[in-house]
Design a protein around this motif. Structure first.
Motif, short mmCIF file in Angstrom:
data_model
loop_
_atom_site.label_atom_id
_atom_site.label_comp_id
_atom_site.label_asym_id
_atom_site.label_seq_id
_atom_site.Cartn_x
_atom_site.Cartn_y
_atom_site.Cartn_z
N CYS A 1 -6.54 -2.55 -1.13
CA CYS A 1 -5.25 -1.90 -0.92
C CYS A 1 -5.14 -1.41 0.52
O CYS A 1 -6.14 -1.23 1.21
CB CYS A 1 -5.10 -0.70 -1.86
N PRO B 1 -1.39 5.98 1.19
CA PRO B 1 -0.31 5.84 0.21
C PRO B 1 0.99 5.41 0.88
O PRO B 1 1.18 5.63 2.07
CB PRO B 1 -0.17 7.25 -0.39
N ALA C 1 5.36 -0.04 -3.58
CA ALA C 1 3.99 0.07 -4.06
C ALA C 1 3.77 -0.89 -5.22
O ALA C 1 4.61 -1.04 -6.10
CB ALA C 1 3.69 1.49 -4.50
N ALA D 1 0.14 2.60 -8.69
CA ALA D 1 0.39 4.03 -8.53
C ALA D 1 -0.56 4.83 -9.40
O ALA D 1 -1.13 4.31 -10.37
CB ALA D 1 1.84 4.37 -8.90
N TYR E 1 9.17 1.06 -7.27
CA TYR E 1 8.29 2.22 -7.16
C TYR E 1 9.01 3.51 -6.79
O TYR E 1 8.74 4.56 -7.37
CB TYR E 1 7.18 1.97 -6.13
N GLY F 1 1.57 6.20 -4.60
CA GLY F 1 1.64 4.75 -4.68
C GLY F 1 0.81 4.06 -3.61
O GLY F 1 0.61 4.59 -2.52
N ARG F 2 0.34 2.85 -3.95
CA ARG F 2 -0.41 2.05 -3.00
C ARG F 2 0.02 0.59 -3.08
O ARG F 2 0.47 0.14 -4.11
CB ARG F 2 -1.91 2.18 -3.28
N ARG F 3 -0.15 -0.10 -1.97
CA ARG F 3 0.19 -1.51 -1.91
C ARG F 3 -1.12 -2.30 -1.91
O ARG F 3 -1.93 -2.17 -1.00
CB ARG F 3 1.00 -1.80 -0.64
#
Length: 204
Positions: free
Chosen positions: A87, A91, A96, A99, A173, A191-193
């Motif tokens: 990732c 954040p 995202a 999450a 998101y 959230g993260r990508r």
């Protein structure tokens, strides 16, 4: 009133909950020396001292890799889970793929059930996993295995429980974050990508 660990956690996650806390706090500890505090002192107000050791004093920052300034290190940030390697490090507020919904210490069983029911019925959520406080604490101890004094100074009750999510569409998101952040018992939605091979939620 002397700040408690919970106060520091609330402040940290409100400012920047996912600034690669494992790497950042490790650097701060190596630079500032090992912690020499025990659990019984924490309840007497040592949390502020631990935060200072971790570099969370006013405006404190740690430069890593290409000397890019990172956010201040706090005790609470050090207690947060690490971002998975698959990732982006920090954040994100939009788009995202994954999450984490962190819960408050005061969340009731009824509130937790309501959040879980909503998540599992939400068409925007492709997968849901729950991480208990006990599971999170075991990961915390493994992460800080080379800093036993630090581990001894942290009360397991202060480690947050969370729901880890994978979204159907990243574009959903922002709305999802707003919806669940407003639910009783929810402390933070982060959230993260990530790439598809990342763990659900984007956290280790």
């Amino acid at each position: 009133m002397t700040p408690t660990l919970r106060d520091h956690f609330d402040r940290a996650v409100g400012d920047d909950p996912g600034a690669a806390p494992g790497d950042l706090a490790r650097t701060a500890i190596l630079d500032g020396g090992r912690l020499r505090r025990r659990r019984q002192l924490v309840t007497a107000g040592v949390a502020a001292g631990l935060v200072a050791v971790l570099g969370a004093g006013a405006g404190a920052a740690v430069s890593l890799r290409d000397e890019t300034a990172r956010p201040p290190i706090t005790l609470a940030a050090a207690m947060m889970p690490r971002t998975a390697p698959a990732c982006v490090p920090d954040p994100v507020d939009t788009d995202a793929t994954d999450a984490a919904v962190f819960l408050t210490d005061e969340m009731t069983d009824r509130q937790a059930s309501a959040v879980e029911t909503a998540l599992r019925a939400d068409p925007r959520v492709a997968a849901v996993e729950f991480e208990s406080r006990a599971e999170a604490y075991q990961k915390f101890k493994a992460l800080w295995a080379d800093s036993p004094d630090f581990v001894a100074a942290v009360d397991p009750a202060q480690i947050p429980e969370s729901f880890r999510l994978r979204l159907v569409e990243p574009g959903q998101y922002t709305a999802l974050q707003a919806d669940y952040s407003a639910m009783p018992g929810v402390r933070l939605v982060s959230g993260r990508r990530c790439t598809p091979d990342a763990p659900i939620g984007g956290l280790l």
